[in-house]
Design an enzyme around this catalytic site. Structure first.
Site, mmCIF file in Angstrom:
data_model
loop_
_atom_site.group_PDB
_atom_site.id
_atom_site.type_symbol
_atom_site.label_atom_id
_atom_site.label_comp_id
_atom_site.label_asym_id
_atom_site.label_seq_id
_atom_site.Cartn_x
_atom_site.Cartn_y
_atom_site.Cartn_z
ATOM 1 C CG ASP A 215 -1.910 1.140 1.190
ATOM 2 O OD1 ASP A 215 -2.969 0.951 0.590
ATOM 3 O OD2 ASP A 215 -1.621 2.207 1.770
ATOM 4 C CB ILE A 216 1.314 4.006 -2.438
ATOM 5 C CG1 ILE A 216 1.551 3.016 -3.589
ATOM 6 C CG2 ILE A 216 2.219 5.222 -2.593
ATOM 7 C CD1 ILE A 216 1.180 3.554 -4.941
ATOM 8 C CD GLU A 258 -4.298 4.272 -1.952
ATOM 9 O OE1 GLU A 258 -4.505 4.766 -0.830
ATOM 10 O OE2 GLU A 258 -5.140 4.316 -2.867
#
Length: 340
Positions: A215-216, A258
């Site tokens: 997960d960004i 994301e």
């Protein structure tokens, strides 16, 4: 034959395996043709074997042509007769012409290409003159034109139907690929993940695997600051980094927004952990370039694994997700392993 060819087109095997399978199909079809010939004089048979042999390389490759040569040549040997040797030479000539055509024409498979193949399919008829001239001449004079027409039409018809199957399979493959590919990042999408989950649930896969969930960090802030177009390009950049950092057997998927998932067949949780670290280091060394500015992007990741392969993908992803939240709680830009 068309039905079996269609089945082979859908077989997910190596190119060499598929080529040999096509060759077996064309070789058996040629053999079947030899067992229902028109016998013009005792021991001299004319049939449709050359149609199958001449299209072997254009539709199956060099290995297909060689396999069909082996099968048809062996069959002709056991059939025997006065023209056995001439028949085997004709089979070899047809296979050689098939391979040469594929290489010289860059495997042209259109109307004029099939016209050329239809004419080439007539060439082995000249091997009749290996027989005594007084035997070969009347046979050739009587049957040359019907033989030419039959082979020409046979190649045109068989080629047309095989092309329809190839085109349909190519279209189906393209549509399936589009369904399973994320339009933005060009890696797998959630549909592909759900398909893999369904296959595993139905017992079609049972090998050990590991899951890496990424997960960004602070992606919303990045979108707010630079705009969604830049955010999309950052997602593409990260997807490219992930794809270049995993094994060929691993599957990278954009899981949503994301979030990215990497499915790693036959991998342990430690291997997934090392892969996550490799992606992390690569991303640090390759920030996203935006004009004169380099945007540093980090991510939080959770890894988990199924040692026996019996667990559903979704349950292992859930464990990786729990580890991911631990990484976020630890301050982000971190990788955490779940309990296996």
């Amino acid at each position: 034959m068309i039905v079996i060819f269609s089945i082979l087109l859908r077989a997910k095997r190596s190119l060499r395996y598929n080529s040999l399978a096509y060759g077996a199909l064309f070789g058996l079809a040629a053999t079947a043709a030899m067992f229902s010939p028109a016998e013009v004089v005792p021991g001299v048979r004319i049939d449709g074997r050359y149609v199958m042999l001449i299209i072997a390389a254009p539709f199956g490759g060099t290995y297909a042509a060689l396999m069909s040569l082996l099968l048809a040549g062996t069959a002709r040997f056991f059939i025997g007769g006065q023209a056995m040797f001439a028949g085997i030479v004709g089979i070899a000539l047809a296979s050689a012409l098939s391979i040469i055509y594929r290489k010289v024409t860059n495997n042209r498979r259109d109307f004029w290409g099939f016209c050329a193949l239809g004419i080439l399919a007539f060439c082995p008829a000249f091997t009749l003159f290996i027989l005594p001239f007084e035997v070969a001449r009347p046979v050739f004079e009587t049957n040359a034109l019907p033989f030419l027409i039959a082979n020409f039409l046979g190649v045109m018809i068989a080629g047309k139907f095989l092309c329809l199957e190839v085109n349909y399979h190519t279209h189906l493959k393209t549509v399936t690929s589009d369904l399973e590919t994320d339009a933005l990042t060009k890696i797998g999408n959630r549909y592909l993940f759900d398909k893999l989950e369904y296959n595993r649930f139905n017992g079609r896969a049972s090998s050990p695997f590991a899951i890496l969930l990424i997960d960004i960090d602070h992606f919303k802030n990045l979108n707010d600051r630079y705009g969604h177009d830049v955010g999309d390009r950052v997602l593409q950049h990260i997807a490219a980094v992930i794809s270049s950092s995993v094994r060929e057997t691993d599957l990278a998927i954009r899981y949503g927004g994301e979030e990215f998932v990497v499915i790693m067949p036959n991998a342990t949780i430690d291997q997934a952990d090392r892969t996550a670290a490799r992606i992390q280091n690569t991303l640090r060394q390759n920030p996203f370039p935006l004009g004169r500015e380099n945007i540093g992007v980090t991510f939080s990741a959770g890894v988990s694994a199924s040692e026996d392969g019996a667990s559903p993908l979704s349950s292992i992803v859930k464990k990786a997700d729990q580890a991911l939240y631990q990484a976020k709680d630890a301050g982000r830009d971190a990788i955490m392993k779940s309990e296996v």
